[in-house]
Motif scaffolding. Structure first.
Motif, PDB file in Angstrom:
ATOM      1  N   THR A  34     -45.547   3.887 -26.170  1.00 40.84           N
ATOM      2  CA  THR A  34     -45.535   4.975 -27.148  1.00 40.84           C
ATOM      3  C   THR A  34     -44.082   5.352 -27.456  1.00 40.84           C
ATOM      4  N   PHE A  35     -43.770   5.396 -28.736  1.00 40.79           N
ATOM      5  CA  PHE A  35     -42.418   5.784 -29.135  1.00 40.79           C
ATOM      6  C   PHE A  35     -42.137   7.228 -28.736  1.00 40.79           C
ATOM      7  N   THR A  36     -40.891   7.503 -28.411  1.00 39.24           N
ATOM      8  CA  THR A  36     -40.486   8.898 -28.231  1.00 39.24           C
ATOM      9  C   THR A  36     -40.415   9.555 -29.614  1.00 39.24           C
ATOM     10  N   ALA A  37     -40.388  10.877 -29.618  1.00 35.47           N
ATOM     11  CA  ALA A  37     -40.306  11.594 -30.896  1.00 35.47           C
ATOM     12  C   ALA A  37     -39.051  11.186 -31.656  1.00 35.47           C
ATOM     13  N   GLU A  85     -37.297   8.322 -31.412  1.00 33.26           N
ATOM     14  CA  GLU A  85     -37.440   6.947 -31.911  1.00 33.26           C
ATOM     15  C   GLU A  85     -38.326   6.910 -33.159  1.00 33.26           C
ATOM     16  N   ALA A  86     -39.415   7.680 -33.088  1.00 35.28           N
ATOM     17  CA  ALA A  86     -40.346   7.697 -34.216  1.00 35.28           C
ATOM     18  C   ALA A  86     -39.686   8.283 -35.457  1.00 35.28           C
ATOM     19  N   GLU A  87     -38.906   9.317 -35.251  1.00 37.26           N
ATOM     20  CA  GLU A  87     -38.204   9.974 -36.356  1.00 37.26           C
ATOM     21  C   GLU A  87     -37.275   8.987 -37.069  1.00 37.26           C
ATOM     22  N   THR A 105     -37.277   5.653 -36.931  1.00 39.28           N
ATOM     23  CA  THR A 105     -37.922   4.460 -37.451  1.00 39.28           C
ATOM     24  C   THR A 105     -38.804   4.775 -38.655  1.00 39.28           C
ATOM     25  N   ALA A 106     -39.458   5.933 -38.625  1.00 36.59           N
ATOM     26  CA  ALA A 106     -40.333   6.310 -39.730  1.00 36.59           C
ATOM     27  C   ALA A 106     -39.562   6.376 -41.045  1.00 36.59           C
ATOM     28  N   LEU A 110     -46.848   3.964 -41.958  1.00 42.08           N
ATOM     29  CA  LEU A 110     -45.944   4.019 -40.796  1.00 42.08           C
ATOM     30  C   LEU A 110     -44.704   4.872 -41.083  1.00 42.08           C
ATOM     31  N   GLY A 111     -44.655   5.453 -42.261  1.00 38.94           N
ATOM     32  CA  GLY A 111     -43.494   6.227 -42.675  1.00 38.94           C
ATOM     33  C   GLY A 111     -43.542   7.686 -42.281  1.00 38.94           C
ATOM     34  N   PRO A 169     -43.388  10.156 -38.766  1.00 39.07           N
ATOM     35  CA  PRO A 169     -43.080  10.057 -37.337  1.00 39.07           C
ATOM     36  C   PRO A 169     -44.305  10.212 -36.428  1.00 39.07           C
ATOM     37  N   LEU A 225     -46.441   7.122 -36.675  1.00 39.54           N
ATOM     38  CA  LEU A 225     -45.785   5.993 -36.020  1.00 39.54           C
ATOM     39  C   LEU A 225     -45.939   6.093 -34.503  1.00 39.54           C
ATOM     40  N   ARG A 226     -45.812   7.300 -33.963  1.00 37.86           N
ATOM     41  CA  ARG A 226     -46.015   7.473 -32.516  1.00 37.86           C
ATOM     42  C   ARG A 226     -47.449   7.156 -32.136  1.00 37.86           C
ATOM     43  N   SER A 232     -47.985   3.460 -32.180  1.00 32.40           N
ATOM     44  CA  SER A 232     -47.420   2.801 -30.995  1.00 32.40           C
ATOM     45  C   SER A 232     -48.251   3.126 -29.754  1.00 32.40           C
ATOM     46  N   ALA A 233     -48.858   4.323 -29.726  1.00 26.81           N
ATOM     47  CA  ALA A 233     -49.713   4.687 -28.587  1.00 26.81           C
ATOM     48  C   ALA A 233     -50.948   3.796 -28.538  1.00 26.81           C
ATOM     49  N   SER A 272     -49.944   0.034 -27.818  1.00 29.43           N
ATOM     50  CA  SER A 272     -49.456  -0.270 -26.470  1.00 29.43           C
ATOM     51  C   SER A 272     -50.448   0.146 -25.392  1.00 29.43           C
TER      52      SER A 272
END
Lengths: 126, 126
Positions: free
Chosen positions: A29-32, A34-36, A38-39, B45-46, B48, B51-52, B55-56, B59
């Protein structure tokens, strides 16, 4: 004694929050944060007009294009400029002014990093 | 004479505009229709939070997850459900109800196709 002059170091263009990051989406799971980061990149491609413009630049013969090269996506030149700027802010394009025009070029490392997030290939230095 | 009853055919879930398509973004300018289809996936996916969540799910140990498995992204369960539905509508997740819960699973072919758009690997039947 000859005078020395310290020249400024050439620094990479410091667009904030642009650096590709993060493991494949299947890893954890992405961290907040990372998600910010990448999004933003995915969002930039999440608009049909921007996506067409991105493909126009990415596929242009010299690997770069200016607004003057892109006239067939059915939107006005200011709109083209606006969207190209958004793509640049997201780190997907770089730009360089030459004379009258700003030329845009795909940032391959960022685009490749986005691809790796999806394909699951290991992240790492590109 | 025994009455007959016509049973409805089981149709594949008709999520519109979900099929992966299109050549790598570096190949040529996308058509308006290609851009429309593809932008939907990137847009999903745009965000945050989405996207999290993606990924959750991607994964999670069994390769799938229900809302009950995802509680650590800092949003309410209805919000989680809402975003998972959006990801499903974009074709990135599939879902299956089992008892009380809907289980979500990543749609690997769609995600791989998105990756190929970016990495420039040739498109084709996955």
């Amino acid at each position: 004694m000859s005078p020395t002059k310290s020249l400024p170091l050439i620094e990479p263009v410091a667009d904030e929050a642009v650096e590709p990051c993060c493991p494949p989406l299947t890893e954890r799971t992405f961290t907040a944060e990372e998600a910010e980061r990448t999004a933003k990149m995915f969002k930039a491609l999440g608009d049909p007009v921007r996506l067409r413009l991105f493909s126009a630049v990415a596929s242009h013969e010299s690997g770069e294009a200016c607004v003057c090269d892109i006239s067939d996506v059915g939107v006005s030149q200011p709109t083209v400029s606006h969207h190209l700027k958004k793509l640049k802010e997201a780190g997907l394009l770089t730009s360089e002014r030459r004379g009258t025009w700003v030329y845009y070029r795909v940032e391959p490392s960022v685009v490749a990093a986005m691809g790796r997030l999806l394909t699951g290939a290991p992240s790492g230095v590109s």
